[in-house]
Design a protein around this motif. Sequence first.
Motif, PDB file in Angstrom:
ATOM      1  N   LEU A 600      -2.881   4.841 -15.037  1.00  0.00           N
ATOM      2  CA  LEU A 600      -3.613   4.061 -13.919  1.00  0.00           C
ATOM      3  C   LEU A 600      -2.557   3.695 -13.615  1.00  0.00           C
ATOM      4  O   LEU A 600      -2.155   3.601 -12.024  1.00  0.00           O
ATOM      5  N   TRP A 601      -2.244   2.708 -14.457  1.00  0.00           N
ATOM      6  CA  TRP A 601      -0.792   1.139 -13.394  1.00  0.00           C
ATOM      7  C   TRP A 601      -0.013   1.928 -12.988  1.00  0.00           C
ATOM      8  O   TRP A 601       0.008   1.482 -11.826  1.00  0.00           O
ATOM      9  N   LEU A 602       0.631   3.110 -13.109  1.00  0.00           N
ATOM     10  CA  LEU A 602       1.814   4.073 -12.464  1.00  0.00           C
ATOM     11  C   LEU A 602       0.980   4.076 -11.491  1.00  0.00           C
ATOM     12  O   LEU A 602       1.886   4.013 -10.099  1.00  0.00           O
ATOM     13  N   GLY A 603       0.143   4.756 -10.918  1.00  0.00           N
ATOM     14  CA  GLY A 603      -0.526   4.877 -10.107  1.00  0.00           C
ATOM     15  C   GLY A 603      -0.755   4.463  -9.880  1.00  0.00           C
ATOM     16  O   GLY A 603      -0.204   4.324  -7.706  1.00  0.00           O
ATOM     17  N   VAL A 604      -1.062   3.618  -9.406  1.00  0.00           N
ATOM     18  CA  VAL A 604      -0.848   2.365  -8.265  1.00  0.00           C
ATOM     19  C   VAL A 604      -0.086   1.979  -7.961  1.00  0.00           C
ATOM     20  O   VAL A 604      -0.017   1.207  -6.268  1.00  0.00           O
ATOM     21  N   VAL A 605       1.181   1.891  -8.913  1.00  0.00           N
ATOM     22  CA  VAL A 605       2.632   1.306  -8.277  1.00  0.00           C
ATOM     23  C   VAL A 605       3.100   2.799  -7.268  1.00  0.00           C
ATOM     24  O   VAL A 605       3.614   2.212  -5.811  1.00  0.00           O
ATOM     25  N   GLY A 606       2.967   3.980  -7.565  1.00  0.00           N
ATOM     26  CA  GLY A 606       3.031   5.026  -7.041  1.00  0.00           C
ATOM     27  C   GLY A 606       2.493   4.736  -5.414  1.00  0.00           C
ATOM     28  O   GLY A 606       2.876   5.282  -4.288  1.00  0.00           O
ATOM     29  N   ALA A 607       1.141   4.437  -5.284  1.00  0.00           N
ATOM     30  CA  ALA A 607      -0.028   4.293  -4.110  1.00  0.00           C
ATOM     31  C   ALA A 607       1.020   3.069  -4.006  1.00  0.00           C
ATOM     32  O   ALA A 607       1.248   3.305  -1.817  1.00  0.00           O
ATOM     33  N   LEU A 608       1.269   1.963  -4.217  1.00  0.00           N
ATOM     34  CA  LEU A 608       2.107   1.440  -3.400  1.00  0.00           C
ATOM     35  C   LEU A 608       3.192   1.323  -2.774  1.00  0.00           C
ATOM     36  O   LEU A 608       3.654   0.954  -2.079  1.00  0.00           O
ATOM     37  N   PHE A 609       3.969   2.428  -3.019  1.00  0.00           N
ATOM     38  CA  PHE A 609       5.287   2.386  -3.100  1.00  0.00           C
ATOM     39  C   PHE A 609       4.793   3.750  -2.150  1.00  0.00           C
ATOM     40  O   PHE A 609       5.925   3.477  -0.578  1.00  0.00           O
ATOM     41  N   SER A 610       3.697   3.957  -2.017  1.00  0.00           N
ATOM     42  CA  SER A 610       3.512   4.897  -0.686  1.00  0.00           C
ATOM     43  C   SER A 610       3.394   4.351   0.480  1.00  0.00           C
ATOM     44  O   SER A 610       3.344   5.201   1.635  1.00  0.00           O
ATOM     45  N   LEU A 611       2.602   3.413   0.863  1.00  0.00           N
ATOM     46  CA  LEU A 611       3.159   2.711   1.530  1.00  0.00           C
ATOM     47  C   LEU A 611       4.062   2.260   2.319  1.00  0.00           C
ATOM     48  O   LEU A 611       4.000   2.690   3.996  1.00  0.00           O
ATOM     49  N   PRO A 612       5.247   2.628   2.256  1.00  0.00           N
ATOM     50  CA  PRO A 612       6.147   1.795   3.014  1.00  0.00           C
ATOM     51  C   PRO A 612       6.549   2.899   2.933  1.00  0.00           C
ATOM     52  O   PRO A 612       7.416   3.248   4.238  1.00  0.00           O
ATOM     53  N   MET A 626      14.288   6.108   1.298  1.00  0.00           N
ATOM     54  CA  MET A 626      14.181   5.349  -0.108  1.00  0.00           C
ATOM     55  C   MET A 626      13.059   5.514  -0.934  1.00  0.00           C
ATOM     56  O   MET A 626      13.065   5.431  -2.055  1.00  0.00           O
ATOM     57  N   TRP A 627      12.246   4.687  -0.347  1.00  0.00           N
ATOM     58  CA  TRP A 627      10.980   4.886  -0.927  1.00  0.00           C
ATOM     59  C   TRP A 627       9.884   5.860  -1.124  1.00  0.00           C
ATOM     60  O   TRP A 627       9.384   5.933  -2.033  1.00  0.00           O
ATOM     61  N   SER A 628      10.174   6.916  -0.665  1.00  0.00           N
ATOM     62  CA  SER A 628       9.654   8.365  -0.967  1.00  0.00           C
ATOM     63  C   SER A 628      10.794   8.834  -2.550  1.00  0.00           C
ATOM     64  O   SER A 628       9.663   9.664  -3.115  1.00  0.00           O
ATOM     65  N   VAL A 629      11.853   8.565  -2.175  1.00  0.00           N
ATOM     66  CA  VAL A 629      12.512   8.506  -3.151  1.00  0.00           C
ATOM     67  C   VAL A 629      11.871   8.165  -4.887  1.00  0.00           C
ATOM     68  O   VAL A 629      11.287   8.578  -5.789  1.00  0.00           O
ATOM     69  N   ALA A 630      11.598   6.976  -4.823  1.00  0.00           N
ATOM     70  CA  ALA A 630      10.447   5.713  -5.684  1.00  0.00           C
ATOM     71  C   ALA A 630       9.076   6.417  -6.297  1.00  0.00           C
ATOM     72  O   ALA A 630       8.848   6.598  -6.986  1.00  0.00           O
ATOM     73  N   VAL A 631       8.913   6.403  -5.051  1.00  0.00           N
ATOM     74  CA  VAL A 631       6.990   7.498  -5.119  1.00  0.00           C
ATOM     75  C   VAL A 631       7.659   8.516  -5.688  1.00  0.00           C
ATOM     76  O   VAL A 631       6.718   8.597  -7.206  1.00  0.00           O
ATOM     77  N   SER A 632       7.976   9.759  -5.955  1.00  0.00           N
ATOM     78  CA  SER A 632       8.713  10.474  -6.559  1.00  0.00           C
ATOM     79  C   SER A 632       9.319  10.052  -8.329  1.00  0.00           C
ATOM     80  O   SER A 632       8.702  11.219  -9.070  1.00  0.00           O
ATOM     81  N   ALA A 633      10.170   9.711  -8.220  1.00  0.00           N
ATOM     82  CA  ALA A 633      10.641   8.771  -9.458  1.00  0.00           C
ATOM     83  C   ALA A 633       9.035   7.944  -9.966  1.00  0.00           C
ATOM     84  O   ALA A 633       8.689   8.657 -11.581  1.00  0.00           O
ATOM     85  N   VAL A 634       8.101   7.423  -9.781  1.00  0.00           N
ATOM     86  CA  VAL A 634       7.590   7.244 -10.645  1.00  0.00           C
ATOM     87  C   VAL A 634       6.278   8.696 -11.077  1.00  0.00           C
ATOM     88  O   VAL A 634       5.912   8.592 -11.895  1.00  0.00           O
TER      89      VAL A 634
END
Length: 712
Positions: A600-612, A626-634
């Motif tokens: 769940l914490w990782l999902g919240v981080v991924g959701a925050l990365f999804s904003l930019p 670059m932020w999209s790559v971070a979302v996919s990494a999570v």
Amino acid sequence: MSAVRAILAQAEEAEAPLRFWENAILDEWEIPFGFWMDEMVSWVVANMETVLDVIKWPFSFLFQNFVVSPDYHPWWELTDMPWLLVCAIVLVVATLTRNLRVGIGLALMLALCGLLGNEFWEETVVTIGLVVVSVVICAIIGIPLGVLCGRVDGVWNAVRPALDAMQVVHAFVYIIPFIFFFGLGPEPATMVTMVFAIPPLIRLTNLGIRQVPADVVEASRAYGASEWRVLLDVQIPLARPAIMTGLNQTLLLSISMIGIAAIMGASGLGLLVFRAVINIDTPLSTSAGLALFIVAVVLDRISQTESGEGVNLFTRIYRAWAHRRDPEALLAGSGGGDPDATEGTPAPAGASERTWAVVALIGSAVGIVSVFLPWSLDSGLISGYSRAADLDLAGLSANGLAAEGGSYFGIAVLAMSLLVLGAALTTLTRPGRGARWFGADGALLFAGGAVISAASYLWIGPSPEAVSHQDGIGTWVALAGGVIAVIGSALWIRVAPYSPLRPLRINISFSRIAIAVVIVGLLAVAGLSPWFVDARAQSVITPELQAEIDALEKEAREDATKAGQNAISIATLVAEAQRKNPIAADGFEQKGPGLGRLALWLGVVGALFSLPAAGLFGGGERRRWMWSVAVSAVGVGVLLASGGWIASLVRSSDPNFVSGFGSFLCLLAGFFLFISSRGVLKEFRRSMVYESDSGLMAQAGNPQASTATEAT
């Protein structure tokens, strides 16, 4: 006499002739069509047995020699092949027809059918045999007939109404005659499948032959080519895309008939689905449905034309069904191909990019070494939940690959570290010339998966029943290696020369933000759902139940005549407790692994990365990438965390101890988070430089590049 006359008069009035507009008069004009067909079928069965045997022979020959034989079992028979050999054959065939990446993916997917259980594997290979036999016979009949239709208008005019009838009339209508003629079993089931699936192949072959440019055909004839050479060397090669599309559509329609084949007595996954529907068996239906989906994906991807690369299976099946009467529409716009582009070379790696690639390489090397160090001491961490024998293993020192140690979490760290290593080495030696994901973006994806896998293992607490447990040094080394790889990859991707194939949309992608919110909600539901279900006898026997069992055992010892009855009663009580009162723990409970909280914490981080990544804060295309790559990494990390838990329990569990559906929901959430950025990631590739563009070459780190003369 008067009474008799009255009765006769009433009878005459009752038998008065019907008027022609009354519905009841239709019974007097009834055409005995059903009787005629019944008589015809009976006559054919009685007088044309040899003809029926000749028609049935090709189907029986293929089934008995290559799929399943009741008498002898040659080594090449599908049902007798080892599962590894079948997967290897799929790997080779898919590699030859498509590419190595598709081959490896399909082989792994097919192996998943075996992991569902031996029964599912046996029915899987039978299903593959049924579909392949159907498609082979359809090709033997359909392609020559389609070619003939394309070259002779009279043949096409005669065949087209028959094709319309074959596709309009429902299969249930002609099932009965086939059963009367050929009985029950795989042969008549395949015949019915062929009747339904062959029309697209004939239609598209005919269309492909007719669409060959007339001037090309006339030119070949003018140069003295015979009609046979014109057909083999000109028309069929140019019609190949249409023919391959027809084969693919025939295969998809054959798969859609698996359920009807089961009704006709054929085995395979359709039979399991049919049995599950009859018995309302949810586990059987979902497992058989998954296996059937995997088979459909494997066969579709092998036969898929290059023009269908970006279309998923569900869309392709829908199109095959929707256009079963006009498959020609499937060819509209399919002949595209990539537009011509000026030849160039991938941008070379500059000094800063090489520096951070080396940092990522060092982190991956540390991660590889870590899996051979101790991960678990004195008891199994994950196996301690699922295997009672691993609760107390004094003196144990298990590495990252052992079932009592890191298990699939360690295997994930090793796999991700090797992929980061491959990406770094490819960039340092031949940048942009390796596999698609062997670059900066792939390195960050894999490094994220490695660090989250190691962190997930450290996050899991030992089973409350474990006597003692300590995490070994290997887990901390793996975490350190993952962090180093993530830092190196994150800084590497900032300087890597990547650019989009086409401009991205500049508006904010609110759909991506909504998807991220839904994924967080799905992870919350996953955390509240069971992550394991323990129905082992030692776990479900409560003190009250144990007292009842002790009383029955005491009674059996005192009265030997009740020993058998009491033993049955005890077994019934235990089975009832296992069914009604299994021990379960959700993803948030302390007595469970606690991975629901981490996910769940990782999902919240991924959701925050999804904003930019969605462009909410502005920024250019590279920033969104670059932020999209971070979302996919999570997303990869969440997928590996839940997948590692599931796979580790499969690897080492006592009977009646299984992972819960909460871990499956988490697996789905990780997958959805991973693919949520697919639209952006697939657009970015390493920038190309050209011989005449010395400025870009110098900026990329090659100042000695010279301008070349443009060749004509």
